[in-house]
Scaffold this active site. Structure first.
Site, PDB file in Angstrom:
ATOM      1  N   ASP A 129       0.886  -1.075   0.094  1.00 13.38           N
ATOM      2  CA  ASP A 129       0.164   0.201   0.137  1.00 13.38           C
ATOM      3  C   ASP A 129       0.819   1.065  -0.016  1.00 13.38           C
ATOM      4  O   ASP A 129       0.585   2.238  -0.768  1.00 13.38           O
ATOM      5  CB  ASP A 129      -0.663   0.062   1.335  1.00 13.38           C
ATOM      6  N   HIS A 188      -3.949  -3.505   6.739  1.00  9.17           N
ATOM      7  CA  HIS A 188      -3.858  -3.658   5.233  1.00  9.17           C
ATOM      8  C   HIS A 188      -5.223  -4.010   4.890  1.00  9.17           C
ATOM      9  O   HIS A 188      -5.669  -5.087   4.621  1.00  9.17           O
ATOM     10  CB  HIS A 188      -2.981  -4.882   5.041  1.00  9.17           C
TER      11      HIS A 188
END
Length: 317
Positions: A152, A179
């Site tokens: 990410d 996440h």
């Protein structure tokens, strides 16, 4: 980079993600020996054969694999990608029940053949599964952690770099927390080079970033996986590369700072939940940087993330 002498990486799961981790590790020379393990014998043997056929072009690493867990024997790092995959429209936490069962069964078997390995969980929801994995194995938290928001963070830096007109490596910003849907950027520490992100003057004459624009970028990053899954069924290349990079930090004892996900203890009042925070990754595993500072808003978002993950983990006990 050059491969670390006699280092061994085992990748568990020969699906889109696992085979991409193995491929990235071979191309990057992340480990001297790479093993691919999956209970689906025909599938894993085909993947290993396909990877081995390119051995002439990947330097000094070699690849083995199969459906017998003994292929993982003596591993220094085990990357776990096995499990049900995320389908279009499905959240990572909806996968939790199925994949927790797979992990509870598999980890004790892996520990028997690779008792000294560092374990990296990529299977989603990786934060919840890290708590399950740590409880199942009794390993110290630094030796079993998730890839977390390393990918990410790469997505975020790519988008910011495009807009700022600089290389991705010149963007210093982290996504932290889950996440998943409650992740967020640590904007209070985000810089382009040494310049705070809101003060950066793009070199192509574009206006400065605004807070509203940054909020939009954060949403795009958070939802990026859904976009990719909708279009092609899985995310695999970038998670393969980011996982290989984590492996290199471990095998090379690099003490690299990465936002991986460990089970936290006393981190700004958070205990017993795995969340991604800036951590030092080395041959000992991953250790959170307890001195990481947060704005009041960011601390609230981190605690919200912790609460969401605690609810999912509790439902699986």
């Amino acid at each position: 980079m050059s491969v670390i002498e006699n280092s061994k990486l085992t990748v568990v799961g020969a699906g889109a993600v696992g085979s991409s981790v193995a491929y990235a590790a071979l191309i990057r020379g992340s480990a001297r020996h790479v093993a691919l393990y999956d209970i689906a014998a025909e599938k894993v043997e085909a993947e290993v054969l396909d990877l081995a056929h390119g051995a002439q072009f990947t330097g000094s690493s070699d690849i083995i694999g199969g459906a017998d867990i003994s292929v993982a024997a003596g591993s220094h790092v085990v990357v776990i990608t096995a499990g049900a995959k995320q389908n279009p429209g499905q959240t990572r936490t909806e996968l939790a029940g199925v994949n927790a069962g797979i992990l509870r069964k598999m980890l004790p078997q892996l520990l028997e053949v690779a008792p000294n390995a560092v374990y990296v969980i990529v299977t989603n929801p990786c934060d919840v599964l890290t708590v399950i994995g740590q409880e199942t194995t009794g390993l110290p938290p630094e030796r079993i952690f998730a890839s977390g928001t390393v990918l990410d963070t790469s997505r975020l830096r790519w988008k910011l770099a495009q807009r700022a007109g600089v290389s991705t490596s010149s963007v210093h910003a982290h996504i932290i927390g889950e996440h998943g849907d409650t992740e967020f950027p640590l904007w209070s520490h985000a810089t382009i080079g040494t310049v705070p992100i809101l003060d950066w003057e793009p070199l192509d004459g574009q206006p400065r970033f605004t807070k509203e624009e940054l909020d939009g970028i954060a949403v795009d990053v958070r939802d990026a996986a859904y976009t990719v899954i909708r279009g092609k069924g899985a995310t695999n290349y970038a998670i393969g590369l980011s996982s290989a990079r984590i492996v290199e930090a471990i095998l090379g004892d690099q003490h690299a700072v990465m936002p991986v996900s460990t089970v936290l203890s006393g981190f700004h009042g958070i205990d017993g939940v795995a969340l991604s925070v800036p951590s030092v990754v080395s041959s000992a595993g991953a250790k959170p940087i307890y001195g990481t500072a947060f704005s009041d808003d960011e601390l609230g978002l981190l605690r919200r993330s912790a609460g969401a993950l605690r609810d999912v983990a509790d439902s699986l006990r």
